[in-house]
Design a protein around this motif. Structure first.
Motif, PDB file in Angstrom:
ATOM      1  N   PRO A 158      15.635  17.355  -0.839  1.00 33.47           N
ATOM      2  CA  PRO A 158      16.746  16.501  -0.420  1.00 33.47           C
ATOM      3  C   PRO A 158      16.189  15.223   0.169  1.00 33.47           C
ATOM      4  O   PRO A 158      14.990  15.098   0.399  1.00 33.47           O
ATOM      5  N   LEU A 159      17.057  14.262   0.460  1.00 32.80           N
ATOM      6  CA  LEU A 159      16.621  12.972   0.957  1.00 32.80           C
ATOM      7  C   LEU A 159      16.372  13.048   2.460  1.00 32.80           C
ATOM      8  O   LEU A 159      17.093  12.474   3.264  1.00 32.80           O
ATOM      9  N   THR A 160      15.351  13.823   2.822  1.00 35.02           N
ATOM     10  CA  THR A 160      14.928  13.914   4.216  1.00 35.02           C
ATOM     11  C   THR A 160      13.422  13.978   4.216  1.00 35.02           C
ATOM     12  O   THR A 160      12.792  14.092   3.168  1.00 35.02           O
ATOM     13  N   ILE A 197      16.459  -0.467   1.897  1.00 40.14           N
ATOM     14  CA  ILE A 197      16.559   0.984   2.050  1.00 40.14           C
ATOM     15  C   ILE A 197      15.682   1.691   1.019  1.00 40.14           C
ATOM     16  O   ILE A 197      14.895   2.582   1.341  1.00 40.14           O
ATOM     17  N   GLN A 198      15.794   1.282  -0.244  1.00 38.28           N
ATOM     18  CA  GLN A 198      15.045   1.952  -1.296  1.00 38.28           C
ATOM     19  C   GLN A 198      13.546   1.726  -1.147  1.00 38.28           C
ATOM     20  O   GLN A 198      12.736   2.635  -1.368  1.00 38.28           O
ATOM     21  N   GLU A 199      13.161   0.506  -0.743  1.00 34.53           N
ATOM     22  CA  GLU A 199      11.742   0.233  -0.550  1.00 34.53           C
ATOM     23  C   GLU A 199      11.174   1.101   0.572  1.00 34.53           C
ATOM     24  O   GLU A 199      10.058   1.602   0.485  1.00 34.53           O
ATOM     25  N   PHE A 200      11.966   1.277   1.642  1.00 36.07           N
ATOM     26  CA  PHE A 200      11.502   2.134   2.727  1.00 36.07           C
ATOM     27  C   PHE A 200      11.370   3.577   2.266  1.00 36.07           C
ATOM     28  O   PHE A 200      10.391   4.265   2.573  1.00 36.07           O
ATOM     29  N   LEU A 201      12.358   4.051   1.503  1.00 34.71           N
ATOM     30  CA  LEU A 201      12.297   5.435   1.015  1.00 34.71           C
ATOM     31  C   LEU A 201      11.097   5.635   0.104  1.00 34.71           C
ATOM     32  O   LEU A 201      10.460   6.698   0.122  1.00 34.71           O
ATOM     33  N   ASP A 202      10.773   4.603  -0.674  1.00 30.84           N
ATOM     34  CA  ASP A 202       9.582   4.690  -1.517  1.00 30.84           C
ATOM     35  C   ASP A 202       8.324   4.777  -0.665  1.00 30.84           C
ATOM     36  O   ASP A 202       7.412   5.572  -0.940  1.00 30.84           O
ATOM     37  N   LEU A 203       8.262   3.934   0.385  1.00 29.14           N
ATOM     38  CA  LEU A 203       7.109   3.974   1.273  1.00 29.14           C
ATOM     39  C   LEU A 203       6.999   5.333   1.960  1.00 29.14           C
ATOM     40  O   LEU A 203       5.927   5.908   2.081  1.00 29.14           O
ATOM     41  N   LYS A 204       8.145   5.855   2.392  1.00 28.17           N
ATOM     42  CA  LYS A 204       8.153   7.148   3.072  1.00 28.17           C
ATOM     43  C   LYS A 204       7.689   8.259   2.131  1.00 28.17           C
ATOM     44  O   LYS A 204       6.893   9.120   2.500  1.00 28.17           O
ATOM     45  N   SER A 205       8.191   8.202   0.906  1.00 28.81           N
ATOM     46  CA  SER A 205       7.805   9.218  -0.069  1.00 28.81           C
ATOM     47  C   SER A 205       6.319   9.166  -0.337  1.00 28.81           C
ATOM     48  O   SER A 205       5.653  10.205  -0.442  1.00 28.81           O
ATOM     49  N   ASN A 206       5.774   7.961  -0.423  1.00 25.17           N
ATOM     50  CA  ASN A 206       4.337   7.827  -0.642  1.00 25.17           C
ATOM     51  C   ASN A 206       3.559   8.323   0.570  1.00 25.17           C
ATOM     52  O   ASN A 206       2.513   8.970   0.438  1.00 25.17           O
ATOM     53  N   ALA A 207       4.058   8.016   1.769  1.00 26.68           N
ATOM     54  CA  ALA A 207       3.358   8.413   2.996  1.00 26.68           C
ATOM     55  C   ALA A 207       3.309   9.918   3.146  1.00 26.68           C
ATOM     56  O   ALA A 207       2.339  10.469   3.670  1.00 26.68           O
ATOM     57  N   ASP A 220      19.859  11.239  14.291  1.00 25.05           N
ATOM     58  CA  ASP A 220      21.256  11.016  13.929  1.00 25.05           C
ATOM     59  C   ASP A 220      21.835   9.819  14.657  1.00 25.05           C
ATOM     60  O   ASP A 220      23.021   9.527  14.550  1.00 25.05           O
ATOM     61  N   GLN A 221      20.988   9.110  15.412  1.00 29.74           N
ATOM     62  CA  GLN A 221      21.456   7.962  16.181  1.00 29.74           C
ATOM     63  C   GLN A 221      21.435   6.669  15.361  1.00 29.74           C
ATOM     64  O   GLN A 221      21.951   5.646  15.804  1.00 29.74           O
ATOM     65  N   PHE A 222      20.824   6.726  14.191  1.00 31.05           N
ATOM     66  CA  PHE A 222      20.724   5.538  13.350  1.00 31.05           C
ATOM     67  C   PHE A 222      21.268   5.857  11.965  1.00 31.05           C
ATOM     68  O   PHE A 222      21.137   6.981  11.473  1.00 31.05           O
ATOM     69  N   ARG A 223      21.871   4.851  11.343  1.00 34.77           N
ATOM     70  CA  ARG A 223      22.559   5.042  10.073  1.00 34.77           C
ATOM     71  C   ARG A 223      21.637   5.575   8.994  1.00 34.77           C
ATOM     72  O   ARG A 223      22.070   6.328   8.114  1.00 34.77           O
ATOM     73  N   MET A 224      20.353   5.246   9.061  1.00 36.10           N
ATOM     74  CA  MET A 224      19.417   5.729   8.054  1.00 36.10           C
ATOM     75  C   MET A 224      19.202   7.233   8.144  1.00 36.10           C
ATOM     76  O   MET A 224      18.727   7.851   7.200  1.00 36.10           O
ATOM     77  N   GLY A 225      19.527   7.825   9.285  1.00 30.26           N
ATOM     78  CA  GLY A 225      19.217   9.231   9.477  1.00 30.26           C
ATOM     79  C   GLY A 225      17.761   9.440   9.840  1.00 30.26           C
ATOM     80  O   GLY A 225      17.327  10.551  10.115  1.00 30.26           O
ATOM     81  N   LEU A 226      17.001   8.383   9.821  1.00 27.80           N
ATOM     82  CA  LEU A 226      15.587   8.367  10.188  1.00 27.80           C
ATOM     83  C   LEU A 226      15.356   7.200  11.124  1.00 27.80           C
ATOM     84  O   LEU A 226      16.137   6.248  11.151  1.00 27.80           O
ATOM     85  N   GLN A 241       0.817  -1.210   0.000  1.00 27.33           N
ATOM     86  CA  GLN A 241       0.000   0.000   0.000  1.00 27.33           C
ATOM     87  C   GLN A 241       0.852   1.262   0.000  1.00 27.33           C
ATOM     88  O   GLN A 241       1.875   1.336   0.654  1.00 27.33           O
ATOM     89  N   MET A 242       0.399   2.258  -0.737  1.00 26.13           N
ATOM     90  CA  MET A 242       1.082   3.557  -0.784  1.00 26.13           C
ATOM     91  C   MET A 242       0.415   4.578   0.142  1.00 26.13           C
ATOM     92  O   MET A 242       1.013   5.571   0.509  1.00 26.13           O
TER      93      MET A 242
END
Length: 1006
Positions: free
Chosen positions: A697-699, A660-670, A632-638, A290-291
């Motif tokens: 940017p990627l945040t 990582i990319q799948e999560f970023l896609d989910l985040k972008s959709n959210a 900043d406590q986790f490598r993902m930055g998130l 789901q997006m």
């Protein structure tokens, strides 16, 4: 496969049958390799790569096809090289029929050999008997209690095969490799699968023990358990064997076909052989994740002005099933049926092979289920359990039990299997997968004649807008269904693929994602109290995907992402230990496993765990959370805010967990879902996205900071970890522009956002009423603080230089607007004359105070300021995420419960009234209500409350009709969030385990 105690060579008739079915099947010209060749030249070398992915010793031991060193090869190439050399030797020395070897190399893909029906404990029991081990001895205990740490075998706790090797190596019948051939082992394993009793199985295992050394026996046990874990997937093996092997397995699920039809790598599959076949199990199409932005989901289905329609189907809570039917005059009734699950497990024995099959819980009802002229077909659908008494489906997990009960008593009125068909893929000899879904549905409607509550066509609804999805989703909540599937009627059927043409929508009780996240466990932290001495919380990571790998990253690496310590029961911890015991390693900060796990902070190693585990040896947790936040406590930055364990994904490995990319896609959709008319089942902790323009940017959107002004004043850390929304300039005690105030905040550790909903607990700053200020004030949900508070905090910490930074409490003079429920709290931060308890007072303020003293004021009780409370809350939540037990009064903090039936004086909703009109209170419900109050929850007595988060029901005391009525009331709450509807067990079990458990485990039956 039937067999005698000693299986003879295949008869001439059997060979002729095989030759007829596979006319071009290969025949070996020499005997198969000895079994020990498999472990010496394939299993062990592949396992060595897992242990030592690179190094000179490996290069010295192994060489390529022409003697070329493999030192320069990466692990993937090394694996392919080892497999290729084994296959090359087999073809050269044995022949082209590699099926006997592949049955042992990929035992979990071999559908031709039935299951053995024996698990670890039975094998352990037989080994104790075969080796004549004292049942009271440590070795016997290690075999029979293999999940528990032993004394000498502690390192292998949870690894049954490894535990067996530890015991077998002490008392072997032979130390040198045995003489059993691969062919002999296959025959004996056929014997073992045919044996139904332990006294038949023990002699077979005894012969293995007599003729194999401990290494061979260990690998044999892994083959029997179908738990090889050699470090190479079937995809790698298939690709080395033949370029079309993976495709053929996807459409047939037949290892035999892969080996026999593709024995020559130079002969490719014909186009006609790439589609599905009758009576051959295939890998079905799956729905995309789901997006949550319904508009985007719909756009992915490529609607046009001429055809903007998409379909909405109910997502059923059952087991995906494919039905194959063919005409066969040798079967009574003239029709033969086969059933397979999504995992290619055959269920024909359960649902029936023919219309007159006495054990056919489904097929006995299909005599008139097809129109005249239908000769054969393949249907795709979902098998669910249906309760005729309630006329409603039964939750997942009861299907097999219901089918077996139906076999024993076909005329009972108990739960029974119901097959709901949603697609037809094959009809009268024609493969329909290339046709559109609309055409396939037309064919289905003209082919199938439904049988009420036995065999039905799944209904679909045509839709064109996101509002249509929202409406159907509310119906799903009302009916307690699992969710929806959106389908593109213009799409073909895509075998073994997850595509945007099918997209699932679940009524998840979280606000950031429509999907829970499947994360890899990469570390563990020891707990305290009753969780002491064991790993109580886990560091979870995101898989470095192929895109990152192509940029030079290690494809076997995970990045740290979040810590999960809530939502686990004792059984959950035990199951995780069972799957990971013996695989944990102590974290060495001087030699961190950076090749596999990457933390934030470089050498500082933020959030480093006590123990770590290789991703390939680990488990996948399904985690849900309130939202995503920057860290900043986790490598993902998130990271995830308030993550909570949902369930263990035993069907997934680290390679299929979230990348990582799948999560970023989910985040972008959210980030695109937060709109005014957005539908959200739970909106209590919602965080809205700030719409931005320009390049992102990627945040997380809305987190970028603008550098509009330079601030040359004091700097520090007084506002660390705080979020601010500055709306106006400052007028008192000194004038500062909005940009200057923002720079003052940033210079002292704070973060600036351009809306009050872009980040959690945002502090709104204003000194005059603007449209935005008036809007926030009108909502009454957020305090508005004057800029003077910012200036006072900075000045006070300048005066206290050298001391720890101290955030000042809010005082009445600092407040532009105060929430109604916090007015008294803020007044307690000054004395009765308005003098601050924590801040130095200026001369002007002192004059005002002296004037107020003359008039006198009532003394106000002092209290802890709300920001200190917030810090304490965040600190406690972090401790809970790290595995600490939540304080008793904290468990349900911030939640609002409605207990049903409600306890009201008039007795209308409270349950039963006796003859005198007094209430007969549900004692269990009363105890749960008292427990909830003690644990920090508030309660209401009406569904009209906008903030109710949970409706708690005792199903034993409430009728099905009342529950259905309650569901309708829940979804009718226009403009309000839909709360969780859970049974009383949720409160009791959460209290028992000291953590909020996932509500989906405690859904109220329909």
């Amino acid at each position: 496969m039937d067999s005698d105690e000693i299986i003879p060579e295949p008869t001439q008739n059997e060979e002729e049958d095989l030759d007829e079915k596979y006319p071009n099947r290969p025949h070996n010209r020499a005997p198969t390799f000895p079994f020990h060749e498999l472990y010496l030249n394939l299993f062990n070398p592949l396992s060595d790569i897992k242990k030592k992915p690179k190094g000179p010793s490996l290069a010295r031991r192994k060489a390529g096809p022409q003697g070329k060193s493999t030192a320069s090869l990466n692990p993937y190439e090394l694996r392919r090289d080892i497999i290729a050399r084994f296959i090359s030797r087999w073809r050269k020395e044995v022949g082209d029929d590699i099926y006997p070897a592949f049955r042992l190399i990929l035992p979990d893909k071999d559908r031709d050999r039935p299951m053995y029906g024996i698990k670890e404990k039975v094998i352990g029991k037989m080994l104790v008997k075969i080796m004549k081990i004292n049942k009271e001895s440590e070795d016997a205990s290690n075999l029979l209690n293999w999940k528990l740490p032993g004394v000498s075998a502690a390192r292998m706790a949870g690894d049954f095969a490894g535990r067996c090797y530890d015991v077998l190596s002490k008392r072997p019948m032979r130390t040198e490799p045995g003489d059993m051939s691969i062919e002999e082992v296959n025959k004996k394993l056929d014997d073992l699968s045919a044996a139904s009793k332990e006294d038949q199985q023990t002699p077979i295992l005894t012969e293995f023990y007599r003729r194999m050394n401990p290494d061979e026996l260990t690998w044999l046990i892994r083959i029997i358990l179908r738990q090889m874990k050699v470090g190479a997937t079937e995809r790698t093996l298939f690709n080395v064997w033949h370029p079309d092997a993976e495709n053929l397995y996807s459409i047939s699920s037949s290892l035999r076909r892969v080996c026999w039809e593709l024995h020559d790598p130079n002969i490719r599959l014909e186009a006609g052989d790439r589609g599905i076949s009758l009576m051959q199990c295939f890998q079905p199409q799956l729905a995309q994740f789901q997006m949550h932005s319904f508009e985007k989901m719909i756009s992915r289905m490529q609607p046009t002005e001429d055809d903007p329609v998409f379909w909405i189907e109910e997502k059923m809570d059952g087991e995906r099933m494919q039905l194959h039917m063919d005409q066969d005059e040798s079967v009574p009734g003239g029709r033969r049926f086969c059933f397979w699950s999504r995992k290619a497990k055959e269920y024909t024995y359960l649902y029936g092979s023919g219309i007159y099959d006495e054990k056919g819980t489904l097929t006995r009802h299909l005599k008139d289920a097809f129109v005249d002229g239908v000769q054969n077909l393949i249907l795709d659908g979902e098998m669910v359990t249906w309760d005729p008494k309630q006329d409603a489906p039964v939750p997942f997990g009861t299907l097999k039990t219901a089918a077996l009960a139906e076999q024993r008593n076909p005329f009972s009125d108990g739960p029974r299997p119901l097959f709901r068909v949603f697609d037809i893929l094959y009809l009268n000899g024609r493969d329909l997968t290339r046709y559109t879904l609309r055409d396939r549905r037309n064919a289905l409607q003209k082919t199938v004649l439904p049988v009420h509550r036995r065999f039905e066509i799944l209904e679909y609804h045509e839709a064109t807008t996101a509002a249509d999805v929202e409406k159907r989703l509310r119906t799903v909540v009302a009916e307690a269904s699992e969710g929806l599937v959106l389908k593109n009627p213009r799409s073909p059927y895509r075998l073994n693929e997850r595509h945007d043409d099918w997209m699932k929508v679940k009524p998840e009780y979280m606000t950031e994602f429509g999907e829970s996240l499947d994360l890899v466990v990469i570390g563990g932290y020891y707990g305290s109290g009753h969780r002491g001495g064991a790993l109580a919380s886990f560091l979870c990571g995101l898989r470095v995907d192929d895109q990152n790998s192509s940029q030079g990253a290690d494809p076997m690496k995970c990045w740290s992402f979040c810590k999960v310590g809530g939502g686990f029961t004792a059984a959950d911890y035990q199951e995780i230990r069972h799957h990971t015991d013996g695989k944990w390693k102590e974290w060495d900060s001087k030699k961190p496993p950076t090749a596999l796990i990457e933390l934030a902070g470089g050498d500082a190693q933020y959030e480093r765990p006590d123990m770590w585990i290789k991703p390939s040896d680990s488990v996948v947790l399904c985690v849900k959370a309130a939202s995503v936040s920057v860290s900043d406590q986790f490598r993902m930055g998130l990271t995830l805010r308030f993550p909570r364990f949902k369930k263990l994904r035993k069907d997934k490995t680290w390679k299929t967990a979230l990348s990582i990319q799948e999560f970023l896609d989910l985040k972008s959709n959210a980030e695109q879902e937060h709109r005014e008319k957005e539908f959200s089942v739970d909106n209590s902790r919602k965080q809205k996205r700030v719409k931005k323009t320009g390049k992102k940017p990627l945040t997380i959107a809305g987190y970028e900071e603008k550098e509009n002004a330079q601030y040359l004043g004091p700097s520090g850390h007084v506002f660390d970890h705080l979020n601010f929304f500055v709306m106006t300039e400052s007028t008192m005690p000194e004038k500062k522009t909005k940009a200057e105030l923002e720079q003052l905040v940033k210079a002292n550790g704070g973060k600036i956002y351009q809306t009050n909903t872009a980040a959690p607990d945002t502090i709104c700053i204003a000194d005059r009423k603007t449209v935005k200020v008036a809007s926030i004030q009108k909502s009454g949900q957020t305090n508005i603080v004057r800029p003077s508070w910012l200036i006072d905090c900075v000045k006070q910490n300048e005066k206290d230089a050298g001391l720890p930074d101290l955030l000042l409490a809010f005082e009445p003079r600092h407040m532009f607007f105060i929430k109604e429920d916090q007015d008294e709290d803020i007044k307690r931060n000054v004395d009765q004359f308005g003098d601050s308890y924590a801040r130095d007072t200026s001369v002007d303020e002192l004059e005002d105070i002296l004037q107020q003293m003359q008039h006198g004021k009532d003394e106000v009780e002092s209290s802890l300021d709300p920001h200190s409370v917030h810090k304490i809350e965040a600190h406690i939540q972090d401790k809970i995420n790290s595995g600490y037990t939540a304080p008793c009064g904290w468990l349900f903090r911030g939640l609002q419960f409605l207990f049903f039936p409600t306890h009201q004086a008039n007795g209308n909703e409270s349950g039963e009234s006796d003859s005198s009109g007094s209430i007969t209170e549900d004692i269990r419900l009363t105890l749960a209500r008292n427990t909830a109050h003690f644990a920090g929850a508030s309660s209401v007595t009406s569904l009209n409350s906008p903030d109710v988060t949970h409706v708690i029901v005792n199903p034993e005391k409430v009728s099905s009709a009342d529950i259905r009525s309650l569901r309708q009331s829940l979804v009718a709450r226009s403009g309000k969030k839909v709360p969780h509807l859970v049974s009383l067990d949720w409160v009791e079990e959460s209290w028992k385990h000291g953590t909020l458990l996932d509500e989906e485990r405690f859904q109220v039956p329909r």
